[in-house]
Design a protein around this motif. Structure first.
Motif, PDB file in Angstrom:
ATOM      1  N   LEU A   1       0.668  -1.058   0.221  1.00 42.44           N
ATOM      2  CA  LEU A   1       0.018  -0.021   0.007  1.00 42.44           C
ATOM      3  C   LEU A   1       0.755   1.115   0.025  1.00 42.44           C
ATOM      4  O   LEU A   1       0.670   2.355  -0.635  1.00 42.44           O
ATOM      5  N   GLU A   2       1.943   1.114   0.687  1.00 40.92           N
ATOM      6  CA  GLU A   2       2.779   2.333   0.770  1.00 40.92           C
ATOM      7  C   GLU A   2       3.376   2.535  -0.741  1.00 40.92           C
ATOM      8  O   GLU A   2       3.676   3.755  -0.991  1.00 40.92           O
ATOM      9  N   ALA A   3       3.649   1.591  -1.139  1.00 38.57           N
ATOM     10  CA  ALA A   3       4.513   1.755  -2.615  1.00 38.57           C
ATOM     11  C   ALA A   3       3.422   2.309  -3.835  1.00 38.57           C
ATOM     12  O   ALA A   3       3.994   3.263  -4.409  1.00 38.57           O
ATOM     13  N   ILE A   4       1.893   1.915  -3.607  1.00 45.44           N
ATOM     14  CA  ILE A   4       1.072   2.281  -4.715  1.00 45.44           C
ATOM     15  C   ILE A   4       0.785   4.015  -4.531  1.00 45.44           C
ATOM     16  O   ILE A   4       0.615   4.719  -5.013  1.00 45.44           O
ATOM     17  N   GLU A   5       0.907   4.135  -2.839  1.00 41.66           N
ATOM     18  CA  GLU A   5       0.828   5.541  -2.460  1.00 41.66           C
ATOM     19  C   GLU A   5       1.867   6.298  -3.131  1.00 41.66           C
ATOM     20  O   GLU A   5       1.471   7.424  -3.618  1.00 41.66           O
ATOM     21  N   ALA A   6       2.921   5.780  -2.743  1.00 43.48           N
ATOM     22  CA  ALA A   6       4.186   6.651  -3.626  1.00 43.48           C
ATOM     23  C   ALA A   6       4.120   6.717  -5.072  1.00 43.48           C
ATOM     24  O   ALA A   6       4.492   7.825  -5.714  1.00 43.48           O
ATOM     25  N   GLU A   7       3.544   5.693  -5.745  1.00 44.20           N
ATOM     26  CA  GLU A   7       3.681   5.575  -7.115  1.00 44.20           C
ATOM     27  C   GLU A   7       2.477   6.750  -7.568  1.00 44.20           C
ATOM     28  O   GLU A   7       2.532   7.474  -8.528  1.00 44.20           O
ATOM     29  N   ALA A   8       1.231   6.682  -6.736  1.00 46.73           N
ATOM     30  CA  ALA A   8       0.246   7.955  -7.171  1.00 46.73           C
ATOM     31  C   ALA A   8       0.886   9.331  -6.895  1.00 46.73           C
ATOM     32  O   ALA A   8       0.324  10.130  -7.678  1.00 46.73           O
ATOM     33  N   GLN A   9       1.740   9.444  -5.857  1.00 48.91           N
ATOM     34  CA  GLN A   9       2.215  10.784  -5.648  1.00 48.91           C
ATOM     35  C   GLN A   9       3.054  11.159  -6.649  1.00 48.91           C
ATOM     36  O   GLN A   9       3.302  12.407  -7.053  1.00 48.91           O
ATOM     37  N   ARG A  10       3.756  10.022  -7.389  1.00 44.32           N
ATOM     38  CA  ARG A  10       4.662  10.399  -8.514  1.00 44.32           C
ATOM     39  C   ARG A  10       3.957  10.779  -9.734  1.00 44.32           C
ATOM     40  O   ARG A  10       4.252  11.530 -10.536  1.00 44.32           O
ATOM     41  N   ARG A  11       2.996  10.251  -9.952  1.00 44.62           N
ATOM     42  CA  ARG A  11       1.873  10.461 -11.076  1.00 44.62           C
ATOM     43  C   ARG A  11       1.276  11.666 -11.007  1.00 44.62           C
ATOM     44  O   ARG A  11       0.826  12.295 -12.047  1.00 44.62           O
ATOM     45  N   TRP A  12       0.673  12.201  -9.792  1.00 47.35           N
ATOM     46  CA  TRP A  12      -0.162  13.216  -9.694  1.00 47.35           C
ATOM     47  C   TRP A  12       0.318  14.125  -8.681  1.00 47.35           C
ATOM     48  O   TRP A  12       0.931  13.746  -7.479  1.00 47.35           O
ATOM     49  N   PRO A  13      -0.046  15.455  -8.669  1.00 50.53           N
ATOM     50  CA  PRO A  13       0.411  16.475  -7.614  1.00 50.53           C
ATOM     51  C   PRO A  13      -0.358  16.308  -6.476  1.00 50.53           C
ATOM     52  O   PRO A  13      -1.291  17.218  -6.214  1.00 50.53           O
ATOM     53  N   LEU A  14      -0.280  15.145  -5.402  1.00 46.69           N
ATOM     54  CA  LEU A  14      -1.041  15.126  -4.502  1.00 46.69           C
ATOM     55  C   LEU A  14      -0.367  15.858  -3.118  1.00 46.69           C
ATOM     56  O   LEU A  14       0.685  15.748  -2.890  1.00 46.69           O
ATOM     57  N   GLN A  15      -1.515  16.373  -2.586  1.00 45.64           N
ATOM     58  CA  GLN A  15      -0.843  17.337  -1.274  1.00 45.64           C
ATOM     59  C   GLN A  15      -1.181  16.479  -0.007  1.00 45.64           C
ATOM     60  O   GLN A  15      -0.450  16.621   0.943  1.00 45.64           O
ATOM     61  N   ALA A  16      -2.139  15.259  -0.220  1.00 45.77           N
ATOM     62  CA  ALA A  16      -2.155  14.445   0.753  1.00 45.77           C
ATOM     63  C   ALA A  16      -3.199  13.356   0.368  1.00 45.77           C
ATOM     64  O   ALA A  16      -3.801  13.232  -0.731  1.00 45.77           O
ATOM     65  N   SER A  17      -2.893  12.133   1.080  1.00 51.67           N
ATOM     66  CA  SER A  17      -3.772  10.834   0.557  1.00 51.67           C
ATOM     67  C   SER A  17      -3.599   9.990   1.995  1.00 51.67           C
ATOM     68  O   SER A  17      -2.974   9.965   2.861  1.00 51.67           O
ATOM     69  N   LEU A  18      -4.653   9.148   1.778  1.00 52.54           N
ATOM     70  CA  LEU A  18      -4.790   8.250   2.990  1.00 52.54           C
ATOM     71  C   LEU A  18      -5.648   7.079   2.431  1.00 52.54           C
ATOM     72  O   LEU A  18      -6.452   6.931   1.558  1.00 52.54           O
ATOM     73  N   ILE A  19      -5.035   5.802   2.926  1.00 50.95           N
ATOM     74  CA  ILE A  19      -5.678   4.507   2.573  1.00 50.95           C
ATOM     75  C   ILE A  19      -6.005   3.832   3.768  1.00 50.95           C
ATOM     76  O   ILE A  19      -5.016   3.674   4.707  1.00 50.95           O
ATOM     77  N   ILE A  20      -7.347   3.584   4.082  1.00 54.76           N
ATOM     78  CA  ILE A  20      -7.455   2.551   5.301  1.00 54.76           C
ATOM     79  C   ILE A  20      -8.231   1.471   4.568  1.00 54.76           C
ATOM     80  O   ILE A  20      -9.069   1.280   4.035  1.00 54.76           O
ATOM     81  N   HIS A  21      -7.561   0.202   5.018  1.00 55.80           N
ATOM     82  CA  HIS A  21      -8.005  -1.182   4.600  1.00 55.80           C
ATOM     83  C   HIS A  21      -8.323  -1.807   5.920  1.00 55.80           C
ATOM     84  O   HIS A  21      -7.515  -2.173   6.669  1.00 55.80           O
TER      85      HIS A  21
END
Lengths: 149, 81
Positions: A61-81
């Motif tokens: 999940l951390e890897a995919i969050e990092a990938e999302a940050q690389r692809r889009w200008p994200l200021q914040a993100s959260l994943i709860i599963h």
């Protein structure tokens, strides 16, 4: 940026408030909440057991969050599963993304969800009146992921 | 090395994890060794197209080498979200 894998429930409003706290630079927040449906095909389900791979789940999940940050200008993100035993109507997953612009927030939230569907190590088992059965991965989930390549 | 099983693979093998002493060079070799060992592995690994593999918690191919690997995990296609 955060990832949480937990048994306990979450409060979407409280999570978004935390994500926004003290910030005036966010342009858009998109949230997605996944829920346990009461039907598996035509069979009513009484519960769903969610198994995961401790350690690998958090890392992936951390890897995919990092990938999302690389692809889009994200200021914040959260994943709860969540994992463990859930009932129909229960919340399974929360994804929240914040960006200066809405397109990036929408797209990155979809990207995170598409990834969770078929690449994060979770498995669902549904309990029905006809016995228990593992939920099969769907080809459409794989197709959904392929559009981000 | 530690070998872990999840979901229906775990149910078919009959345990969540075990320590396996092996000289297998690749994941595929390890699968062949386990299948030769006991029927329940043959049942779990009957259709390898439905099995996913992680080496030290990273997704990998069946042909991947096991050199230096400490943890191998076998599981069905994931269904999160």
């Amino acid at each position: 940026m955060a990832v949480r894998v937990q048994v306990s429930d979450f409060d979407m409003g409280a999570e978004v408030a935390l994500l926004r706290r003290g910030r005036t630079d966010l342009g858009a927040v998109v949230t997605f909440t996944g829920l346990v449906r009461d039907l598996a095909g035509d069979n009513p389900i009484s519960a769903m057991e969610l198994e995961h791979y401790p350690g690998m789940t958090e890392k992936s999940l951390e890897a995919i969050e990092a990938e999302a940050q690389r692809r889009w200008p994200l200021q914040a993100s959260l994943i709860i599963h969540r994992h463990g035993r859930l009932a129909p109507g229960d919340q399974i997953v929360l994804v929240a993304t914040a960006s200066p612009h809405r397109a990036a927030a929408f797209e990155s939230a979809e990207f995170l969800m598409d990834y969770l569907k078929s690449r994060a190590p979770f498995w669902k088992k549904e309990e029905t009146g006809r016995g228990d059965s593992w939920v099969d991965a769907r080809e459409t989930d794989e197709d959904a992921l392929s559009r981000w390549r | 090395m530690d070998v872990l099983y999840f979901a229906w693979v775990r149910e078919r093998v009959g345990k969540p994890r075990e320590v396996v002493a092996t000289e297998a060079k690749t994941v595929a070799d390890l699968v062949d060794e386990l299948i030769a060992r006991e029927e329940r592995y043959a049942v779990a690994f009957e259709d390898m197209s439905t099995i996913r593999v992680a080496l030290d918690q990273e997704l990998a191919e069946l042909s991947a080498p096991l050199t230096g690997v400490r943890e191998v995990a076998f599981f069905p296609p994931m269904t999160g979200g």
